[in-house]
Design a protein around this motif. Structure first.
Motif, mmCIF file in Angstrom:
data_model
loop_
_atom_site.group_PDB
_atom_site.id
_atom_site.type_symbol
_atom_site.label_atom_id
_atom_site.label_comp_id
_atom_site.label_asym_id
_atom_site.label_seq_id
_atom_site.Cartn_x
_atom_site.Cartn_y
_atom_site.Cartn_z
ATOM 1 N N ASP A 31 0.991 -0.888 0.128
ATOM 2 C CA ASP A 31 0.012 -0.299 0.031
ATOM 3 C C ASP A 31 0.734 1.567 -0.111
ATOM 4 O OD1 ASP A 31 -2.524 -1.341 0.252
ATOM 5 O OD2 ASP A 31 -1.895 -2.404 2.516
ATOM 6 N N ILE A 32 0.464 2.384 -0.763
ATOM 7 C CA ILE A 32 0.877 3.642 -0.915
ATOM 8 C C ILE A 32 1.149 3.876 0.402
ATOM 9 C CG2 ILE A 32 0.841 6.333 -0.960
ATOM 10 C CD1 ILE A 32 -0.244 4.925 -4.066
ATOM 11 N N ARG A 33 2.189 4.570 1.303
ATOM 12 C CA ARG A 33 2.229 5.432 2.274
ATOM 13 C C ARG A 33 3.184 6.662 2.335
ATOM 14 N NH1 ARG A 33 6.230 1.444 5.869
ATOM 15 N NH2 ARG A 33 6.063 3.124 7.434
ATOM 16 N N PRO A 34 2.597 7.230 3.098
ATOM 17 C CA PRO A 34 2.465 8.705 2.070
ATOM 18 C C PRO A 34 4.200 9.114 2.389
ATOM 19 C CG PRO A 34 0.627 8.735 3.396
ATOM 20 C CD PRO A 34 1.272 7.230 3.627
ATOM 21 N N GLU A 35 4.738 8.634 3.529
ATOM 22 C CA GLU A 35 6.004 9.442 4.221
ATOM 23 C C GLU A 35 7.704 8.684 3.400
ATOM 24 O OE1 GLU A 35 4.923 5.632 6.703
ATOM 25 O OE2 GLU A 35 4.156 6.737 5.482
ATOM 26 N N LEU A 36 6.459 7.193 2.018
ATOM 27 C CA LEU A 36 7.341 6.898 0.863
ATOM 28 C C LEU A 36 7.472 7.627 -0.079
ATOM 29 C CD1 LEU A 36 6.981 3.008 1.625
ATOM 30 C CD2 LEU A 36 9.058 4.582 2.123
ATOM 31 N N LYS A 37 6.354 8.980 -0.162
ATOM 32 C CA LYS A 37 6.301 9.389 -1.273
ATOM 33 C C LYS A 37 7.883 10.363 -1.788
ATOM 34 C CE LYS A 37 1.089 9.614 -2.245
ATOM 35 N NZ LYS A 37 -0.024 10.827 -2.412
ATOM 36 N N MET A 92 3.909 0.901 -3.865
ATOM 37 C CA MET A 92 4.148 1.720 -2.151
ATOM 38 C C MET A 92 4.118 3.170 -2.421
ATOM 39 S SD MET A 92 7.116 -0.970 -1.359
ATOM 40 C CE MET A 92 7.550 -0.446 -0.246
ATOM 41 N N SER A 100 8.507 -4.994 0.885
ATOM 42 C CA SER A 100 8.478 -3.875 1.309
ATOM 43 C C SER A 100 9.119 -4.030 2.591
ATOM 44 C CB SER A 100 7.361 -3.995 1.315
ATOM 45 O OG SER A 100 6.201 -2.768 2.261
ATOM 46 N N GLN A 101 9.152 -4.448 3.333
ATOM 47 C CA GLN A 101 9.765 -4.559 4.520
ATOM 48 C C GLN A 101 11.393 -3.882 4.678
ATOM 49 O OE1 GLN A 101 8.924 -7.619 6.722
ATOM 50 N NE2 GLN A 101 7.135 -8.096 6.898
ATOM 51 N N THR A 134 11.403 -0.596 3.332
ATOM 52 C CA THR A 134 10.919 0.412 4.051
ATOM 53 C C THR A 134 11.518 1.021 5.217
ATOM 54 O OG1 THR A 134 8.946 0.288 3.576
ATOM 55 C CG2 THR A 134 8.818 1.259 6.179
ATOM 56 N N LEU A 173 13.660 5.031 4.741
ATOM 57 C CA LEU A 173 13.017 5.485 5.869
ATOM 58 C C LEU A 173 14.649 6.340 6.728
ATOM 59 C CD1 LEU A 173 9.648 4.974 6.566
ATOM 60 C CD2 LEU A 173 10.507 6.140 5.265
#
Length: 317
Positions: free
Chosen positions: A179-185, A209, A309-310, A313, A317
């Motif tokens: 799923d899209i995570r705002p902090e990854l944009k 993502m 993904s894990q 991420t 970050l």
């Protein structure tokens, strides 16, 4: 045959910087094909097969390999090169060909071929990307080429493409849970992979993502791009590249493999801070150990979306 099997068993344990070994084989059509020895688990005569009702026509049947049920793929048929005569009632017949047992993504598959030739060792710098018309052909399975000393060309197959064509998986299954995570944009990943199937998987996963990306097809192409970024950073008075946050690299690639790319990145102070995650269908521990030796941050097996993904991420970050 036993000599060749022993040779393969020994050489699959090797992992060298920008070195690779190819098992050469034939499909009875005149061309010479190659597959990375690291992916080969065994070479054997065609054993008795059990046909599978309503199976894909490219699947000859199932073979019992020491208690493991292994699908047998008619590689000549899968590549659209016509039929190879096989009398399944007489598997011991020499004319029936050979099985190359391979491991991809922690599963075994057998490819039926006309004959195996020999193993050659070469540098990834001598493995070249084919022309775009061949490389980008959706039905093409040739990921790279190299030349023998007698000037014959070896066609190196993208076996992941062959397997994907035979047994495609719906996107809903492959990318479940991403799923899209705002902090990854605001983040950007540079990835390098010569397999069209892998590039599509990576691209779709990153899009789901919400991560921006730069796509390259070889280690050398990735390194050239990184070098340009590093030079731009210097011109801007920056000590380090900040336009990308992570590098995702395949291990097997023409021109420059993932190990060598990682070594180059770690030796450049403008790039050395970037996380490098190796992404490969080569599941052997020796490849993970080699990756750690050259400075890779982590290793992820193709293609596990949850692990993908894990780990991304964790380091982005």
């Amino acid at each position: 045959m036993s000599t060749l099997i022993n040779e393969i068993d020994a050489r699959t344990r090797l992992a060298g910087a920008n070195q690779m070994e190819l098992l050469l084989f034939h499909l009875g059509t005149g061309e010479v094909f190659g597959i990375n020895v690291f992916k080969v688990r065994e070479v054997m005569k065609l054993p008795p097969l059990t046909r599978v009702p309503e199976a894909d026509s490219r699947v000859l049947g199932m073979a019992n390999i020491r208690g493991t049920m292994v699908p047998v793929i008619a590689l000549r048929r899968a590549l659209g090169l016509g039929e190879q005569d096989v009398d399944l009632t007489k598997p011991e017949c020499k004319e029936n060909g050979i099985l190359i047992i391979t491991e991809y993504n922690a599963s075994l598959q057998a490819f039926h071929v006309a004959a195996v030739d020999r193993i050659i060792r070469t540098s990834w710098s001598k493995i070249k990307t084919p022309p775009a018309l061949v490389r980008e052909n959706n039905k093409g399975a040739v990921t790279a080429v190299t030349m023998l000393d007698d000037s014959r060309m070896v066609l190196i197959l993208d076996v992941e493409k062959v397997l994907s064509d035979i047994c495609p998986r719906p996107d809903e299954e492959v990318y479940a849970g991403l799923d899209i995570r705002p902090e990854l944009k605001s983040k950007c990943v540079l990835f390098a992979d010569d397999s069209s199937v892998a590039r599509t998987q990576i691209r779709k996963a990153l899009e789901k993502m919400g991560i921006a990306f730069v796509q390259t097809t070889t280690g050398k192409e990735a390194w050239d791009y990184l070098t340009e970024l590093a030079e731009d950073a210097v011109k801007q008075g920056l000590p380090q590249v900040n336009r990308i946050q992570l590098i995702l690299s395949d291990i097997e690639m023409p021109d420059m493999d993932g190990f060598t790319l990682t070594k180059h990145i770690r030796s450049d102070p403008r790039l050395a801070h970037l996380p490098v995650v190796l992404h490969s269908s080569l599941t052997g521990s020796c490849n993970q150990e080699k990756g750690a030796q050259v400075g890779a941050t982590d290793y992820v097996t193709k293609f596990d979306p949850k692990e993908f993904s894990q780990k991304l991420t964790r380091y982005i970050l």
